[in-house]
Motif scaffolding. Structure first.
Motif, PDB file in Angstrom:
ATOM      1  N   ILE A   1       0.842  -1.188   0.000  1.00  0.00           N
ATOM      2  CA  ILE A   1       0.000   0.000   0.000  1.00  0.00           C
ATOM      3  C   ILE A   1       0.882   1.244   0.000  1.00  0.00           C
ATOM      4  CG2 ILE A   1      -1.930  -1.139   1.162  1.00  0.00           C
ATOM      5  CD1 ILE A   1      -1.054   0.159   3.759  1.00  0.00           C
ATOM      6  N   SER A   2       0.336   2.324  -0.557  1.00  0.00           N
ATOM      7  CA  SER A   2       1.089   3.571  -0.623  1.00  0.00           C
ATOM      8  C   SER A   2       0.145   4.767  -0.691  1.00  0.00           C
ATOM      9  CB  SER A   2       2.005   3.582  -1.852  1.00  0.00           C
ATOM     10  OG  SER A   2       2.682   4.834  -1.969  1.00  0.00           O
ATOM     11  N   PRO A   3       0.299   5.751   0.192  1.00  0.00           N
ATOM     12  CA  PRO A   3      -0.427   7.018   0.065  1.00  0.00           C
ATOM     13  C   PRO A   3       0.339   7.931  -0.891  1.00  0.00           C
ATOM     14  CG  PRO A   3       0.802   6.978   2.112  1.00  0.00           C
ATOM     15  CD  PRO A   3       1.079   5.665   1.422  1.00  0.00           C
ATOM     16  N   ALA A   4      -0.142   8.059  -2.104  1.00  0.00           N
ATOM     17  CA  ALA A   4       0.603   8.792  -3.137  1.00  0.00           C
ATOM     18  C   ALA A   4      -0.155  10.047  -3.559  1.00  0.00           C
ATOM     19  CB  ALA A   4       0.830   7.890  -4.353  1.00  0.00           C
ATOM     20  N   THR A   5       0.543  10.901  -4.304  1.00  0.00           N
ATOM     21  CA  THR A   5      -0.072  12.079  -4.918  1.00  0.00           C
ATOM     22  C   THR A   5       0.403  12.170  -6.364  1.00  0.00           C
ATOM     23  OG1 THR A   5       1.735  13.488  -4.137  1.00  0.00           O
ATOM     24  CG2 THR A   5      -0.226  13.370  -2.753  1.00  0.00           C
ATOM     25  N   THR A   6      -0.371  12.864  -7.187  1.00  0.00           N
ATOM     26  CA  THR A   6      -0.015  12.996  -8.595  1.00  0.00           C
ATOM     27  C   THR A   6       1.087  14.033  -8.772  1.00  0.00           C
ATOM     28  OG1 THR A   6      -1.771  14.630  -8.898  1.00  0.00           O
ATOM     29  CG2 THR A   6      -2.312  12.327  -9.369  1.00  0.00           C
ATOM     30  N   ARG A   7       1.825  13.913  -9.878  1.00  0.00           N
ATOM     31  CA  ARG A   7       2.902  14.856 -10.176  1.00  0.00           C
ATOM     32  C   ARG A   7       2.364  16.270 -10.401  1.00  0.00           C
ATOM     33  NH1 ARG A   7       5.117  10.030 -12.639  1.00  0.00           N
ATOM     34  NH2 ARG A   7       7.282   9.719 -11.993  1.00  0.00           N
ATOM     35  N   ALA A   8       1.217  16.347 -11.047  1.00  0.00           N
ATOM     36  CA  ALA A   8       0.560  17.647 -11.252  1.00  0.00           C
ATOM     37  C   ALA A   8      -0.801  17.637 -10.552  1.00  0.00           C
ATOM     38  CB  ALA A   8       0.378  17.922 -12.748  1.00  0.00           C
ATOM     39  N   PHE A   9      -1.285  18.795 -10.158  1.00  0.00           N
ATOM     40  CA  PHE A   9      -2.596  19.010  -9.539  1.00  0.00           C
ATOM     41  C   PHE A   9      -2.685  18.508  -8.097  1.00  0.00           C
ATOM     42  CE2 PHE A   9      -3.308  18.216 -14.132  1.00  0.00           C
ATOM     43  CZ  PHE A   9      -3.685  19.502 -14.500  1.00  0.00           C
ATOM     44  N   ASP A  10      -1.658  17.805  -7.596  1.00  0.00           N
ATOM     45  CA  ASP A  10      -1.599  17.398  -6.193  1.00  0.00           C
ATOM     46  C   ASP A  10      -2.855  16.625  -5.754  1.00  0.00           C
ATOM     47  OD1 ASP A  10      -0.198  17.228  -3.789  1.00  0.00           O
ATOM     48  OD2 ASP A  10      -1.229  18.960  -2.937  1.00  0.00           O
ATOM     49  N   VAL A  11      -3.260  15.652  -6.546  1.00  0.00           N
ATOM     50  CA  VAL A  11      -4.416  14.824  -6.222  1.00  0.00           C
ATOM     51  C   VAL A  11      -3.974  13.670  -5.319  1.00  0.00           C
ATOM     52  CG1 VAL A  11      -6.233  13.338  -7.163  1.00  0.00           C
ATOM     53  CG2 VAL A  11      -5.547  15.417  -8.381  1.00  0.00           C
ATOM     54  N   SER A  12      -4.673  13.467  -4.207  1.00  0.00           N
ATOM     55  CA  SER A  12      -4.360  12.368  -3.302  1.00  0.00           C
ATOM     56  C   SER A  12      -4.898  11.058  -3.878  1.00  0.00           C
ATOM     57  CB  SER A  12      -4.968  12.616  -1.920  1.00  0.00           C
ATOM     58  OG  SER A  12      -4.408  13.764  -1.322  1.00  0.00           O
TER      59      SER A  12
ATOM     60  N   THR B   1      -3.855  -1.284  -7.976  1.00  0.00           N
ATOM     61  CA  THR B   1      -5.155  -0.620  -7.894  1.00  0.00           C
ATOM     62  C   THR B   1      -4.966   0.796  -7.372  1.00  0.00           C
ATOM     63  OG1 THR B   1      -6.179  -2.745  -7.369  1.00  0.00           O
ATOM     64  CG2 THR B   1      -7.480  -0.771  -6.927  1.00  0.00           C
ATOM     65  N   VAL B   2      -5.651   1.761  -7.966  1.00  0.00           N
ATOM     66  CA  VAL B   2      -5.592   3.139  -7.491  1.00  0.00           C
ATOM     67  C   VAL B   2      -7.000   3.635  -7.174  1.00  0.00           C
ATOM     68  CG1 VAL B   2      -3.442   3.805  -8.612  1.00  0.00           C
ATOM     69  CG2 VAL B   2      -5.560   3.956  -9.895  1.00  0.00           C
ATOM     70  N   LEU B   3      -7.129   4.306  -6.040  1.00  0.00           N
ATOM     71  CA  LEU B   3      -8.385   4.923  -5.608  1.00  0.00           C
ATOM     72  C   LEU B   3      -8.132   6.419  -5.481  1.00  0.00           C
ATOM     73  CD1 LEU B   3      -9.371   2.328  -2.857  1.00  0.00           C
ATOM     74  CD2 LEU B   3     -10.127   2.399  -5.242  1.00  0.00           C
ATOM     75  N   SER B   4      -8.709   7.183  -6.389  1.00  0.00           N
ATOM     76  CA  SER B   4      -8.418   8.609  -6.496  1.00  0.00           C
ATOM     77  C   SER B   4      -9.435   9.461  -5.750  1.00  0.00           C
ATOM     78  CB  SER B   4      -8.390   9.016  -7.973  1.00  0.00           C
ATOM     79  OG  SER B   4      -8.226  10.412  -8.114  1.00  0.00           O
ATOM     80  N   SER B   5      -8.952  10.559  -5.164  1.00  0.00           N
ATOM     81  CA  SER B   5      -9.845  11.504  -4.498  1.00  0.00           C
ATOM     82  C   SER B   5     -10.518  12.455  -5.490  1.00  0.00           C
ATOM     83  CB  SER B   5      -9.071  12.309  -3.446  1.00  0.00           C
ATOM     84  OG  SER B   5      -8.020  13.055  -4.056  1.00  0.00           O
ATOM     85  N   LYS B   6      -9.972  12.556  -6.731  1.00  0.00           N
ATOM     86  CA  LYS B   6     -10.553  13.404  -7.774  1.00  0.00           C
ATOM     87  C   LYS B   6     -10.490  12.658  -9.099  1.00  0.00           C
ATOM     88  CE  LYS B   6      -9.302  17.733  -5.463  1.00  0.00           C
ATOM     89  NZ  LYS B   6      -8.554  19.029  -5.564  1.00  0.00           N
ATOM     90  N   ARG B   7     -11.494  11.835  -9.350  1.00  0.00           N
ATOM     91  CA  ARG B   7     -11.462  10.945 -10.498  1.00  0.00           C
ATOM     92  C   ARG B   7     -11.514  11.685 -11.835  1.00  0.00           C
ATOM     93  NH1 ARG B   7     -15.306   5.834  -9.763  1.00  0.00           N
ATOM     94  NH2 ARG B   7     -14.162   5.385 -11.712  1.00  0.00           N
ATOM     95  N   VAL B   8     -12.023  12.902 -11.842  1.00  0.00           N
ATOM     96  CA  VAL B   8     -12.052  13.662 -13.095  1.00  0.00           C
ATOM     97  C   VAL B   8     -10.628  13.978 -13.562  1.00  0.00           C
ATOM     98  CG1 VAL B   8     -12.779  15.825 -14.175  1.00  0.00           C
ATOM     99  CG2 VAL B   8     -14.314  14.654 -12.587  1.00  0.00           C
ATOM    100  N   ILE B   9      -9.743  14.240 -12.616  1.00  0.00           N
ATOM    101  CA  ILE B   9      -8.359  14.574 -12.955  1.00  0.00           C
ATOM    102  C   ILE B   9      -7.510  13.318 -13.108  1.00  0.00           C
ATOM    103  CG2 ILE B   9      -6.283  15.776 -12.177  1.00  0.00           C
ATOM    104  CD1 ILE B   9      -8.089  17.746 -10.713  1.00  0.00           C
ATOM    105  N   TYR B  10      -7.591  12.420 -12.115  1.00  0.00           N
ATOM    106  CA  TYR B  10      -6.832  11.165 -12.139  1.00  0.00           C
ATOM    107  C   TYR B  10      -7.811  10.050 -11.776  1.00  0.00           C
ATOM    108  CZ  TYR B  10      -3.084   7.788 -11.227  1.00  0.00           C
ATOM    109  OH  TYR B  10      -2.250   6.689 -11.259  1.00  0.00           O
TER     110      TYR B  10
END
Length: 215
Positions: free
Chosen positions: A78-89, A121-130
């Motif tokens: 498991i990993s708490p990650a963020t995107t390179r752009a837009f800082d999406v959790s 598997t990725v679970l995005s906090s902002k699916r429109v962006i990521y």
């Protein structure tokens, strides 16, 4: 002829069962840095066209040797990650199955290699962006462990994984990597069958004896 084949099959299965029963279960965990590829298929359906930045993975691991040198493992990274752009959790996780081959199974310093598969598997906090999603990947392992024979054992893994790329990528697959520091403890002790005369037969020996009687 059929009886001989049956006997050989029983002996092989019995040998594997005896070896598996003699080796203790290994329970532990791991952590370390992971490099995410910038063109992996995960998250590609989002409008941001971004990828995950480097992060740290950790998780539990369980293993049960089939033979001293052949060890299947199961783990959950498991990993708490963020995107390179837009800082999406993004919460990234991957259940994995790995087959480890010990090159020096009885030594304290134990180099090993391995092959495995996982479902990233990725679970995005902002699916429109990521976008959230999942994919299957395969990976190879090169590592070394330190096992004093009892108590806590330590190992270091270097892993390279192959995953599908996005539709607009230059190549159909892409590469990600990890360096993991792991620890584990044996649950129980290695059992050695008694050899004293007159002892009762073990279930494995009873099975072999019955097969021999059939011949």
């Amino acid at each position: 002829m059929r009886a001989r084949i049956s006997l050989a099959s029983v002996v092989v299965v019995a040998s594997l069962a005896t070896a598996a029963g003699a080796e203790p279960l290994e329970l532990g965990g791991f952590f370390g840095p992971r490099r995410f590829a910038d063109d992996v298929v995960l998250g590609g359906a989002g409008q941001g066209q971004t990828s995950l930045g480097g992060s740290v993975v950790l998780g539990p691991r369980i293993a049960r040797p089939l033979l001293p040198w052949l060890v299947p493992e199961f783990e959950l990274a498991i990993s708490p990650a963020t995107t390179r752009a837009f800082d999406v959790s993004v919460f990234w996780l991957e259940p994995r199955a790995l087959l480890r081959l010990e090159l020096r199974p009885r030594a304290r310093l134990r180099p090993f290699i391995g092959l495995g598969v996982g479902m990233a598997t990725v679970l995005s906090s902002k699916r429109v962006i990521y976008d959230s999603g999942l994919t299957v990947d395969g990976f190879g392992v090169l590592g070394v462990g330190w096992n004093p024979g009892r108590g806590l054992a330590v190992r270091l893994d270097v892993r390279v994984g192959v995953l599908p790329s996005r539709a607009d990528a230059a190549r159909p697959v892409t590469v990600e990597g990890e360096v993991l520091l792991g620890v584990h403890v044996p649950l129980g002790r290695r059992r050695i069958a008694p050899t004293a005369p007159g002892r009762p037969l073990t279930p494995t020996e009873v099975l072999v004896k019955r097969a021999m009687d059939m011949t």
